[in-house]
Design an enzyme around this catalytic site. Structure first.
Site, PDB file in Angstrom:
ATOM      1  N   GLU A   1       0.521   4.116   1.979  1.00 16.27           N
ATOM      2  CA  GLU A   1       0.391   5.882   2.767  1.00 16.27           C
ATOM      3  C   GLU A   1       1.064   5.453   4.327  1.00 16.27           C
ATOM      4  O   GLU A   1       1.799   6.182   4.565  1.00 16.27           O
ATOM      5  CB  GLU A   1      -0.981   5.327   3.363  1.00 16.27           C
ATOM      6  CG  GLU A   1      -2.252   6.108   2.826  1.00 16.27           C
ATOM      7  CD  GLU A   1      -2.771   4.837   1.821  1.00 16.27           C
ATOM      8  OE1 GLU A   1      -1.950   3.548   1.627  1.00 16.27           O
ATOM      9  OE2 GLU A   1      -3.701   5.261   1.031  1.00 16.27           O
TER      10      GLU A   1
ATOM     11  N   HIS B   1      -2.623   0.111  -4.016  1.00 14.79           N
ATOM     12  CA  HIS B   1      -2.758   1.411  -3.736  1.00 14.79           C
ATOM     13  C   HIS B   1      -3.693   2.086  -4.558  1.00 14.79           C
ATOM     14  O   HIS B   1      -3.697   1.299  -6.036  1.00 14.79           O
ATOM     15  CB  HIS B   1      -2.040   2.305  -3.572  1.00 14.79           C
ATOM     16  CG  HIS B   1      -2.303   3.367  -2.440  1.00 14.79           C
ATOM     17  ND1 HIS B   1      -2.941   3.723  -2.217  1.00 14.79           N
ATOM     18  CD2 HIS B   1      -2.054   4.330  -3.852  1.00 14.79           C
ATOM     19  CE1 HIS B   1      -2.824   5.045  -2.165  1.00 14.79           C
ATOM     20  NE2 HIS B   1      -2.694   5.892  -3.570  1.00 14.79           N
TER      21      HIS B   1
ATOM     22  N   HIS C   1      -7.135   4.997   7.619  1.00 20.84           N
ATOM     23  CA  HIS C   1      -8.616   4.903   7.099  1.00 20.84           C
ATOM     24  C   HIS C   1      -8.448   3.254   7.090  1.00 20.84           C
ATOM     25  O   HIS C   1      -7.772   2.723   7.171  1.00 20.84           O
ATOM     26  CB  HIS C   1      -8.520   5.765   5.757  1.00 20.84           C
ATOM     27  CG  HIS C   1      -7.818   5.124   4.745  1.00 20.84           C
ATOM     28  ND1 HIS C   1      -6.371   4.942   4.025  1.00 20.84           N
ATOM     29  CD2 HIS C   1      -8.273   4.236   3.756  1.00 20.84           C
ATOM     30  CE1 HIS C   1      -5.827   4.840   3.466  1.00 20.84           C
ATOM     31  NE2 HIS C   1      -6.822   3.776   2.711  1.00 20.84           N
TER      32      HIS C   1
ATOM     33  N   HIS D   1      -1.036   1.797   7.157  1.00 15.16           N
ATOM     34  CA  HIS D   1      -1.592   1.835   7.544  1.00 15.16           C
ATOM     35  C   HIS D   1      -2.650   1.452   8.681  1.00 15.16           C
ATOM     36  O   HIS D   1      -2.879   0.972   8.434  1.00 15.16           O
ATOM     37  CB  HIS D   1      -2.111   3.134   6.444  1.00 15.16           C
ATOM     38  CG  HIS D   1      -3.047   2.748   5.858  1.00 15.16           C
ATOM     39  ND1 HIS D   1      -4.669   2.913   6.283  1.00 15.16           N
ATOM     40  CD2 HIS D   1      -3.220   2.379   4.024  1.00 15.16           C
ATOM     41  CE1 HIS D   1      -4.939   1.960   5.524  1.00 15.16           C
ATOM     42  NE2 HIS D   1      -4.392   2.206   4.202  1.00 15.16           N
TER      43      HIS D   1
ATOM     44  N   ASP E   1       1.040  -1.650  -0.126  1.00 19.69           N
ATOM     45  CA  ASP E   1      -0.173   0.242   0.081  1.00 19.69           C
ATOM     46  C   ASP E   1       1.309   1.370  -0.205  1.00 19.69           C
ATOM     47  O   ASP E   1       2.196   0.675  -0.139  1.00 19.69           O
ATOM     48  CB  ASP E   1      -1.274  -0.065   0.737  1.00 19.69           C
ATOM     49  CG  ASP E   1      -2.205   1.036   0.985  1.00 19.69           C
ATOM     50  OD1 ASP E   1      -2.686   2.029   0.060  1.00 19.69           O
ATOM     51  OD2 ASP E   1      -3.431   0.936   1.374  1.00 19.69           O
TER      52      ASP E   1
ATOM     53  N   GLU F   1      -7.203  -2.535   6.750  1.00 18.06           N
ATOM     54  CA  GLU F   1      -7.203  -3.052   5.649  1.00 18.06           C
ATOM     55  C   GLU F   1      -6.022  -4.673   5.713  1.00 18.06           C
ATOM     56  O   GLU F   1      -6.237  -5.887   5.666  1.00 18.06           O
ATOM     57  CB  GLU F   1      -6.229  -2.463   4.612  1.00 18.06           C
ATOM     58  CG  GLU F   1      -7.486  -1.023   4.033  1.00 18.06           C
ATOM     59  CD  GLU F   1      -6.833  -0.249   3.330  1.00 18.06           C
ATOM     60  OE1 GLU F   1      -6.129  -0.538   2.507  1.00 18.06           O
ATOM     61  OE2 GLU F   1      -7.502   0.944   4.057  1.00 18.06           O
TER      62      GLU F   1
HETATM   63 ZN   LIG Z   1      -3.487   2.908   0.117  1.00 18.32          ZN
END
Ligand SMILES: [Zn+2]
Length: 273
Positions: free
Chosen positions: A10, A60, A116, A104, A8, A135
């Site tokens: 972030e 992402h 998030h 993240h 990902d 996630e």
């Molecule tokens: Zn992401």
């Protein structure tokens, strides 16, 4: 040994703002390069420890962030969207271990860069059975269905702490210390790449010795519950048959994690409108 590196953006080295992870923004070009280099560091470490096959999932946005021209040639890249397993594309029974790079924290976390859960516009919270997760938990549970453990994570201190809290003592590479959603003390790329490479190497060595946490396997049937930010989002998500709604929470109960993952993704897609 065959390793899946699920990525990902972030939690990549230096990232602290949405602009840096949003395609089309000037800053994004810099940080997709950093993402590629964080991933290369993990490939290096995994290969040094004896992994013969390394698969990458670009997880992402639309899955088109990693620069293939700069990718370590020892790895293969799953890119593009939608793919059947999304952030976990490439997972299967032949994978021995999963690494999370650039991860993240879940939505609502203090001291967590760009926290998030899947969609910053729609999703407030997600539960798998009674476990509040992000996630990282959804993706770890998909690996768990195939009997595959998560062995390493890179990201800020909060992302790494949430992963170890859920999964146990996985290797961590903390590339930044977040002090808010948009501020962190960041380590330089030369430092983080070394950390990521070392963690990946240790993770694969531990995997070879059977010294890694168990795969994350949920009790069945599996109930996935999504709390949306607004009622209209929940209205749209409940168009999926067999969902249940309570306030802004919509849930579905299914027999296996791959279906829960698909159901979750479908709910979020509908909620976006
Ligand atoms: Zn992401």
């Amino acid at each position: 040994m065959k390793i899946l590196i699920a990525t990902d953006m972030e939690g990549i080295t230096g990232v602290t703002t949405w602009d840096q992870v949003t395609p089309g923004h000037a800053e994004y070009a810099r940080f997709r390069k950093h993402m590629t280099e964080d991933v290369n560091a993990a490939i290096r470490g995994a290969s040094d420890a004896g992994a013969e096959d390394v698969i990458i999932a670009d997880g992402h946005w639309n899955g088109s962030n990693i620069l293939i021209e700069e990718l370590d040639p020892r790895a293969r890249l799953n890119t593009g969207s939608p793919s059947p397993f999304s952030m976990m594309e490439g997972i299967g029974e032949n994978i021995d271990g999963v690494m999370f790079i650039g991860y993240h924290a879940r939505n609502g976390s203090p001291n967590a860069i760009l926290d998030h859960t899947w969609s910053s516009r729609t999703v407030a919270n997600v539960w798998l059975n009674d476990i509040l997760t992000g996630e990282y938990g959804l993706n770890a549970a998909v690996a768990g269905q195939f009997g595959v453990p998560v062995i390493m994570v890179s990201g800020d201190q909060t992302a790494c702490a949430q992963v170890t809290e859920l999964l146990g003592d996985v290797e961590t590479a903390i590339v930044k210390q977040a002090s808010s959603r948009f501020a962190a003390e960041c380590l330089a790329p030369d430092v983080t790449r070394e950390m990521i490479c070392m963690s990946a190497e240790r993770a694969v060595q531990r995997l070879a010795h059977g010294d890694v946490p168990e795969p994350f396997v949920l009790d069945t049937p599996i109930t996935v519950t999504v709390e949306f930010f607004t009622s209209d989002m929940a209205d749209r998500a409940t168009r999926i048959p067999f969902t249940k709604r309570e306030g802004t929470r919509v849930s579905m109960t299914v027999q296996e994690m791959a279906s829960a993952y698909n159901g979750f993704r479908a709910m979020v897609m509908l909620a976006l409108g």
